[in-house]
Scaffold this active site. Structure first.
Site: not given
Ligand code: ZN
Length: 490
Positions: A291, A342, A346, A437
């Site tokens: 991510d 994503h 965020h 990540h």
């Protein structure tokens, strides 16, 4: 006169004989000394001129002779090799392996050889003071009509004690590389599902016909169809050459045993063309997900690793980063990675208005499309925070995870690796989605360790959509949540 003369003569003769005896004794003494000296010299020569080596120069001669006696190379148009000689008082190495001019293949071979050297040094680190150990690595290289370059590395470990050489180990390691990508090609990419069953039968018959009474008891442990067997083979011009280590099917003295299966006997078993994305649904599989990227440095480092190992993963990218590093997204698409959204910046999507959610997602979709020509296929909401509104607006499969590496928190490759290995040990990783990540060096480093480890453990590394399709028989559905509880195999 005559009497006294004869007495005098006898006395002289006696004295003469005495002197002579003394002289002979002296001569014998000298001779004995010389003989002793010769014996001593011979003993010394014997000690120092055994047929092995005691200096760097002798070591080089010894290795040259070994190479001339063991010519493993086969005819090939592939040029280039790397050579390494390292002489040591107790541990020495003589290594040569091919460098074919493809950086992926060449790096892989270099790394493999380094690993062999390290485990050799570790194995013999406590060797007796008067003994020596030598690691000899040589190779054979083949080209095949299947666009595969194959390499066999033959490793021989020798122990030398008082001039006596014992072969402690002789092992063949086989590798098959795509001549197009340079990456390793796996069994399932070259053969059809279930290939080992046919191959096992063929090899068993062949061995029984050829060796009959010479076959070792229990040899079928090595020729049966299983995950751990029939993995050492190379593609050569005429067919597939299977290798068996010394002491597995035949006695150790027979060395490495080769069984060639011609291509015409492999019809229906071997694929016409390598299928790089072939997945065996009967074998374990796992999806790595990354991510918060893309990041020019760390995403590329992760991609380097995935490319090198010929595997794929899924990237859930932030729209604002996609806009900054579109070329990373392009590379991901070219390498067959799955690209998911994503969001743009965020946020916790569940706390936004419908309009704001739409803006976050649409902007990201367009950024990904303009970077690589295709829209994202999945959504992972930031923090895993989702609800029906988010799922409806996303109109994509919404993907959470079932292994959290906490890489963002630890920022340590070691702990990321530890988390994954722990889950594997306790419950297995088949069917799991692993969360990481792509924006940390530590995660890139962990990926470099975990990918080859997973492959060695027999896991196929697949995208999330492939995992759904092949492990869960599920065609990914738009607007459906695949939550924390989904990615477990009972
Ligand atoms: Zn995130």
């Amino acid at each position: 006169m005559s009497t006294s003369a004869s007495i005098e003569q006898r006395r002289r003769r006696r004295e003469y004989q005495k002197r002579r005896k003394k002289k002979i004794k002296k001569l014998i003494g000298i001779a004995m000394g010389v003989i002793c000296l010769i014996i001593a010299i011979l003993l010394l020569i014997n000690t120092f001129s055994d047929n092995t080596y005691n200096s760097e120069e002798e070591f080089q001669e010894y290795v040259a002779e070994y190479y001339s006696e063991h010519d493993y190379h086969r005819a090939s148009g592939l040029e280039g090799e790397a050579e390494e000689l390292s002489f040591g008082e107790s541990l020495s190495l003589a290594v040569r392996y091919p460098q074919i001019g493809n950086s992926v293949t060449d790096t892989y071979l270099g790394d493999v050889v380094k690993e062999f050297e390290q485990s050799f040094k570790k194995k013999y680190q406590d060797i007796e003071d008067d003994a020596k150990a030598l690691d000899l690595i040589d190779y054979a290289i083949y080209q095949s009509p299947k666009k595969v370059n194959s390499v066999v590395l033959v490793e021989e470990e020798q122990k030398i004690l008082k001039g006596e050489v014992t072969v402690e180990g002789l092992t063949a390691h086989a590798y098959n590389f795509s001549s197009e990508t340079g990456g390793l090609v796996s069994g399932i990419q070259m053969f059809n599902v279930g290939y080992k069953d046919s191959i096992s039968k063929y090899i068993d018959e062949h061995l029984q016909n050829k060796y009959d009474g010479k076959l070792l008891k229990g040899y079928q442990d090595y020729t049966k169809s299983s995950d751990d067997t029939l993995n050492e083979y190379v593609l050569i011009e005429q067919g597939v050459l299977f290798l068996f280590q010394p002491g597995t099917v035949l006695a150790k003295e027979e060395g490495i045993v080769e069984v060639l299966i011609p291509y015409e006997d492999l019809e229906g078993v071997i694929r016409d063309k390598i299928n790089f994305r072939a997945i065996d649904p009967s074998k374990p599989m796992v999806a790595l997900t990354f991510d918060d990227g893309p990041n020019e440095k760390t995403s590329n480092r992760i991609l380097d690793c995935l490319e090198k190992n010929g595997v794929v993963a899924t990237f859930f990218e932030l729209g604002r980063n996609v806009k900054t590093f579109p070329e990373v997204i392009k590379r991901e698409a070219e390498l067959g990675m799955e690209i998911g959204s994503h969001s743009w910046s965020h946020p916790e999507l569940t706390k936004l208005t419908k309009k704001e959610i739409k803006k976050e997602l649409n902007k990201t979709n367009e950024a990904i499309k303009s970077a690589c020509g295709q829209y994202p296929t999945l959504l992972r909401p930031p923090y895993g925070s989702t609800n029906e509104t988010v799922e409806e607006i996303a109109n994509l499969p919404v993907i959470l995870w079932s292994v959290d590496t906490l890489d963002w928190k630890s920022r340590k490759a070691k702990s990321v690796v530890k988390v994954i290995k722990k889950v594997e040990k306790e419950d297995g990783l088949d069917g799991r989605v692993i969360l990481m990540h792509s924006i940390y060096d530590s995660t890139a480093k962990a990926t470099e360790q975990i990918v080859p480890w997973l492959q060695k453990k027999g896991y196929q590394l697949v995208t999330v959509s492939e995992l759904l399709q092949y492990r869960y028989n599920e065609k990914p559905q738009k607007g459906k949540l695949y939550g924390y509880g989904y990615f477990y195999v009972e």
